[in-house]
Design a protein around this motif. Structure first.
Motif, PDB file in Angstrom:
ATOM      1  N   PRO A  31     -14.625 -10.682 -13.590  1.00  0.00           N
ATOM      2  CA  PRO A  31     -15.802  -9.376 -13.512  1.00  0.00           C
ATOM      3  C   PRO A  31     -15.231  -8.461 -12.624  1.00  0.00           C
ATOM      4  O   PRO A  31     -14.659  -8.489 -11.655  1.00  0.00           O
ATOM      5  N   SER A  33     -15.693  -5.761  -9.713  1.00  0.00           N
ATOM      6  CA  SER A  33     -16.519  -5.812  -8.583  1.00  0.00           C
ATOM      7  C   SER A  33     -15.605  -5.113  -7.535  1.00  0.00           C
ATOM      8  O   SER A  33     -14.699  -5.769  -6.531  1.00  0.00           O
ATOM      9  N   TRP A  38     -21.280  -5.876  -5.194  1.00  0.00           N
ATOM     10  CA  TRP A  38     -21.235  -5.216  -6.417  1.00  0.00           C
ATOM     11  C   TRP A  38     -22.393  -5.910  -7.548  1.00  0.00           C
ATOM     12  O   TRP A  38     -22.192  -6.991  -7.594  1.00  0.00           O
ATOM     13  N   LEU A  40     -23.830  -7.826 -10.636  1.00  0.00           N
ATOM     14  CA  LEU A  40     -22.778  -8.330 -11.762  1.00  0.00           C
ATOM     15  C   LEU A  40     -23.333  -7.741 -12.924  1.00  0.00           C
ATOM     16  O   LEU A  40     -24.384  -7.238 -13.184  1.00  0.00           O
ATOM     17  N   THR A  41     -22.568  -7.894 -13.956  1.00  0.00           N
ATOM     18  CA  THR A  41     -22.608  -7.183 -15.384  1.00  0.00           C
ATOM     19  C   THR A  41     -22.914  -8.286 -16.229  1.00  0.00           C
ATOM     20  O   THR A  41     -22.259  -9.609 -15.881  1.00  0.00           O
ATOM     21  N   GLU A  86     -19.773  -4.092 -18.408  1.00  0.00           N
ATOM     22  CA  GLU A  86     -18.943  -3.445 -17.428  1.00  0.00           C
ATOM     23  C   GLU A  86     -18.673  -2.147 -18.098  1.00  0.00           C
ATOM     24  O   GLU A  86     -18.938  -1.664 -19.096  1.00  0.00           O
ATOM     25  N   ARG A 128     -25.752  -1.275 -10.413  1.00  0.00           N
ATOM     26  CA  ARG A 128     -24.762  -1.795  -9.757  1.00  0.00           C
ATOM     27  C   ARG A 128     -24.503  -1.946  -8.133  1.00  0.00           C
ATOM     28  O   ARG A 128     -24.021  -2.623  -7.453  1.00  0.00           O
ATOM     29  N   THR A 129     -25.170  -0.850  -7.765  1.00  0.00           N
ATOM     30  CA  THR A 129     -25.161  -0.347  -6.255  1.00  0.00           C
ATOM     31  C   THR A 129     -26.442  -0.846  -5.575  1.00  0.00           C
ATOM     32  O   THR A 129     -26.363  -1.070  -4.386  1.00  0.00           O
TER      33      THR A 129
END
Length: 180
Positions: A31, A33, A38, A40-41, A86, A128-129
């Motif tokens: 993944p 990162s 970060w 997760l996707t 992602e 993500r952040t």
């Protein structure tokens, strides 16, 4: 098959190969990162691949249906981003943004697609952040990724506009005639 149709079919195929390769790479790879915490996707699923194929394949119809293709390519990116995958699916909207601007057709459509894609990218980046506890790291991620994402969606407009204006100049003063 006309030359223009063949060119757009080729563009669609090349973009499809790149985007499918990138999406398949997320299945087997680690993944993404870039910083600690970060977000997760989501792993790709069948809908992911359908979205990629539709978003890329529709480019082959750009010569005949530019607005519809722009809408579908942009929507495919938005679905991809908002489903928390992602980084990816940038090429279809980038191609149509450039083409709409370079051909001088439907510039408001191009701007709308660029801003909508950028908004979806901002939502993706926020997800993500959000888990990042350190404010400085979160800010750096926003600045770095925000800049890159803005370039991805706004640079094709700028470059397409430059290409369009250069073509007009070559044709003999078309820029002055349009400005009046």
């Amino acid at each position: 098959m006309s030359r223009r149709t063949l060119i757009w079919a080729t563009v669609a195929l090349l973009v499809l190969i790149v985007e499918l390769g990138a999406t398949i790479g997320t299945v087997a790879g680690d993944p993404f990162s870039p910083v600690a915490a970060w977000g997760l996707t989501r792993s790709p699923d069948a809908l992911t691949f359908v979205t990629v194929v539709i978003g890329c394949a529709v480019l082959g119809l750009f010569g005949r249906f530019p607005r519809a293709v722009a809408a579908v390519a942009t929507a495919s990116y938005i679905v991809f981003a908002l489903r928390d995958h992602e980084l990816g699916m940038f090429l279809p909207p980038m191609v149509v943004l450039f083409a709409l601007a370079a051909l001088g057709r439907h510039r408001p459509t191009a701007l709308l697609c660029a801003l909508t894609s950028l908004a979806a990218a901002a939502v993706w980046l926020a997800a993500r952040t959000a888990p990042i506890a350190e404010p400085g790291v979160a800010l750096l991620a926003w600045v770095a990724f925000g800049t890159v994402l803005a370039v991805f969606f706004l640079a094709p407009l700028l470059i397409g506009e430059i290409v369009r204006l250069r073509s007009m100049l070559r044709e003999g003063g078309g820029v002055r005639a349009e400005a009046q």
